[in-house]
Design a protein around this motif. Sequence first.
Motif, PDB file in Angstrom:
ATOM      1  N   ASN A 183       2.078   3.397  -2.267  1.00 35.29           N
ATOM      2  CA  ASN A 183       1.554   4.559  -2.982  1.00 35.29           C
ATOM      3  C   ASN A 183       0.604   4.088  -4.083  1.00 35.29           C
ATOM      4  O   ASN A 183       0.883   4.226  -5.267  1.00 35.29           O
ATOM      5  CB  ASN A 183       2.693   5.396  -3.563  1.00 35.29           C
ATOM      6  CG  ASN A 183       2.225   6.772  -3.996  1.00 35.29           C
ATOM      7  OD1 ASN A 183       1.133   7.213  -3.646  1.00 35.29           O
ATOM      8  ND2 ASN A 183       3.054   7.458  -4.757  1.00 35.29           N
ATOM      9  N   GLN A 184      -0.524   3.574  -3.662  1.00 40.21           N
ATOM     10  CA  GLN A 184      -1.480   3.039  -4.621  1.00 40.21           C
ATOM     11  C   GLN A 184      -2.115   4.134  -5.465  1.00 40.21           C
ATOM     12  O   GLN A 184      -2.485   3.922  -6.604  1.00 40.21           O
ATOM     13  CB  GLN A 184      -2.578   2.268  -3.875  1.00 40.21           C
ATOM     14  CG  GLN A 184      -2.088   0.981  -3.248  1.00 40.21           C
ATOM     15  CD  GLN A 184      -3.212   0.218  -2.572  1.00 40.21           C
ATOM     16  OE1 GLN A 184      -4.241   0.781  -2.251  1.00 40.21           O
ATOM     17  NE2 GLN A 184      -2.995  -1.063  -2.346  1.00 40.21           N
TER      18      GLN A 184
ATOM     19  N   LYS B 219      -1.656  12.553   0.703  1.00 42.09           N
ATOM     20  CA  LYS B 219      -1.439  11.104   0.606  1.00 42.09           C
ATOM     21  C   LYS B 219      -1.712  10.416   1.946  1.00 42.09           C
ATOM     22  O   LYS B 219      -2.403   9.382   1.997  1.00 42.09           O
ATOM     23  CB  LYS B 219      -0.012  10.796   0.157  1.00 42.09           C
ATOM     24  CG  LYS B 219       0.343   9.310   0.294  1.00 42.09           C
ATOM     25  CD  LYS B 219       1.743   9.019  -0.174  1.00 42.09           C
ATOM     26  CE  LYS B 219       2.243   7.683   0.364  1.00 42.09           C
ATOM     27  NZ  LYS B 219       1.314   6.555   0.170  1.00 42.09           N
ATOM     28  N   GLN B 220      -1.180  10.980   3.024  1.00 39.38           N
ATOM     29  CA  GLN B 220      -1.329  10.330   4.318  1.00 39.38           C
ATOM     30  C   GLN B 220      -2.785  10.334   4.782  1.00 39.38           C
ATOM     31  O   GLN B 220      -3.281   9.328   5.311  1.00 39.38           O
ATOM     32  CB  GLN B 220      -0.422  11.000   5.362  1.00 39.38           C
ATOM     33  CG  GLN B 220       1.064  10.844   5.090  1.00 39.38           C
ATOM     34  CD  GLN B 220       1.507   9.402   4.971  1.00 39.38           C
ATOM     35  OE1 GLN B 220       1.052   8.535   5.713  1.00 39.38           O
ATOM     36  NE2 GLN B 220       2.404   9.125   4.019  1.00 39.38           N
TER      37      GLN B 220
ATOM     38  N   ASN C 278       2.020   1.779   4.767  1.00 40.92           N
ATOM     39  CA  ASN C 278       2.171   2.594   3.555  1.00 40.92           C
ATOM     40  C   ASN C 278       3.564   3.205   3.452  1.00 40.92           C
ATOM     41  O   ASN C 278       3.759   4.202   2.761  1.00 40.92           O
ATOM     42  CB  ASN C 278       1.095   3.686   3.490  1.00 40.92           C
ATOM     43  CG  ASN C 278       1.321   4.813   4.487  1.00 40.92           C
ATOM     44  OD1 ASN C 278       2.016   4.632   5.493  1.00 40.92           O
ATOM     45  ND2 ASN C 278       0.737   5.972   4.224  1.00 40.92           N
TER      46      ASN C 278
ATOM     47  N   ASP D 269      -4.642   7.805   2.674  1.00 38.65           N
ATOM     48  CA  ASP D 269      -4.264   6.447   3.056  1.00 38.65           C
ATOM     49  C   ASP D 269      -4.956   6.021   4.346  1.00 38.65           C
ATOM     50  O   ASP D 269      -5.404   4.878   4.479  1.00 38.65           O
ATOM     51  CB  ASP D 269      -2.747   6.345   3.235  1.00 38.65           C
ATOM     52  CG  ASP D 269      -2.004   6.144   1.927  1.00 38.65           C
ATOM     53  OD1 ASP D 269      -2.659   5.956   0.891  1.00 38.65           O
ATOM     54  OD2 ASP D 269      -0.757   6.170   1.945  1.00 38.65           O
TER      55      ASP D 269
ATOM     56  N   GLN E   8      -7.017  10.376  -3.048  1.00 35.28           N
ATOM     57  CA  GLN E   8      -5.691  10.964  -3.202  1.00 35.28           C
ATOM     58  C   GLN E   8      -5.590  11.706  -4.528  1.00 35.28           C
ATOM     59  O   GLN E   8      -5.233  12.888  -4.567  1.00 35.28           O
ATOM     60  CB  GLN E   8      -4.606   9.901  -3.113  1.00 35.28           C
ATOM     61  CG  GLN E   8      -3.188  10.465  -3.357  1.00 35.28           C
ATOM     62  CD  GLN E   8      -2.113   9.416  -3.194  1.00 35.28           C
ATOM     63  OE1 GLN E   8      -2.186   8.570  -2.307  1.00 35.28           O
ATOM     64  NE2 GLN E   8      -1.099   9.463  -4.056  1.00 35.28           N
TER      65      GLN E   8
ATOM     66  N   SER F  96       0.817  -1.209   0.000  1.00 39.01           N
ATOM     67  CA  SER F  96       0.000   0.000   0.000  1.00 39.01           C
ATOM     68  C   SER F  96       0.855   1.267   0.000  1.00 39.01           C
ATOM     69  O   SER F  96       0.362   2.335   0.351  1.00 39.01           O
ATOM     70  CB  SER F  96      -0.929  -0.009   1.223  1.00 39.01           C
ATOM     71  OG  SER F  96      -1.785  -1.109   1.185  1.00 39.01           O
TER      72      SER F  96
ATOM     73  N   ASN G 160      -5.215   2.168   4.178  1.00 42.60           N
ATOM     74  CA  ASN G 160      -3.900   1.757   3.682  1.00 42.60           C
ATOM     75  C   ASN G 160      -2.817   2.046   4.709  1.00 42.60           C
ATOM     76  O   ASN G 160      -1.689   1.576   4.586  1.00 42.60           O
ATOM     77  CB  ASN G 160      -3.552   2.488   2.383  1.00 42.60           C
ATOM     78  CG  ASN G 160      -4.464   2.092   1.243  1.00 42.60           C
ATOM     79  OD1 ASN G 160      -4.976   0.981   1.207  1.00 42.60           O
ATOM     80  ND2 ASN G 160      -4.694   3.009   0.313  1.00 42.60           N
ATOM     81  N   ARG G 161      -3.149   2.868   5.701  1.00 48.44           N
ATOM     82  CA  ARG G 161      -2.248   3.146   6.818  1.00 48.44           C
ATOM     83  C   ARG G 161      -3.066   3.032   8.093  1.00 48.44           C
ATOM     84  O   ARG G 161      -4.088   3.686   8.242  1.00 48.44           O
ATOM     85  CB  ARG G 161      -1.641   4.547   6.717  1.00 48.44           C
ATOM     86  CG  ARG G 161      -0.813   4.926   7.949  1.00 48.44           C
ATOM     87  CD  ARG G 161      -0.225   6.320   7.854  1.00 48.44           C
ATOM     88  NE  ARG G 161       0.392   6.699   9.120  1.00 48.44           N
ATOM     89  CZ  ARG G 161       0.955   7.874   9.370  1.00 48.44           C
ATOM     90  NH1 ARG G 161       0.974   8.804   8.416  1.00 48.44           N
ATOM     91  NH2 ARG G 161       1.493   8.148  10.554  1.00 48.44           N
TER      92      ARG G 161
END
Length: 238
Positions: free
Chosen positions: A32-33, A87-88, A193, A91, A38, A30, A96-97
């Motif tokens: 950087n999908q 991104k964070q 991630n 995620d 995003q 995961s 994803n995170r």
Amino acid sequence: MKTRISLISAAALLALALPALAEGTVDTSSWNQGGGEQDEALHLTPNHENGIEVYEVCSACHQLNGWGLEDGTFPQIAGQHKDVIIKQLADIRALNRDNPTMYPFALPSEIGGAQSIADVAEYISKLPMNPNNGKGPGTNLALGEQLYKDNCVRCHGAEGEGDDAKFYPRIQGQHFNYLMRQYEWIKTGKRRNANPDMVQQIQGFTDADTEAVLDYVSRLKPPAELVAAPDWVNPDFE
């Protein structure tokens, strides 16, 4: 105040429902999908006023200045690159995170959709940074500097400035205790991630190596124009 208390209560409850990754398992699929919120947020024009409103939710933990806490419970996010924040946040919302504490605060029902992600990311990126972040013990800085030059510069830059276009975070000015915790989670796979190149690169680091390099990182200074005066108070919440 009631809103913040209810959010914190929700955090405790929802944390129990989130999926956990087994200790010692390194799953970086995961990293950087992209796609989803995003990609949508990256192409939106930020709205400053909504960014302020959304950030009030974030400030319950990250503080009104965005400086976090020296004990590392919450990181400094002021001055972080906009696209890194997008991104964070995306995620965390997409699971994803794993961040059970932050997850309830980041839900669309609390802060809104992709537009709100773009808005608050832009707002946070413009906050001036803490001039007195938490530092390490300072006992092995020569080793830390060498390890940083040998292993970290390629992604995070010579001064820890990161690279927004590549989603590499700014780590200069970050609290030592937060860096230590995230490093451990990246190494063990708990932070799913994380960049797989970094996960692989740090597997051979000893505990002494880790403390030394992150002690050095905690002393990397952001450019003067990004740093607030020690007594700065966010005027948007006065």
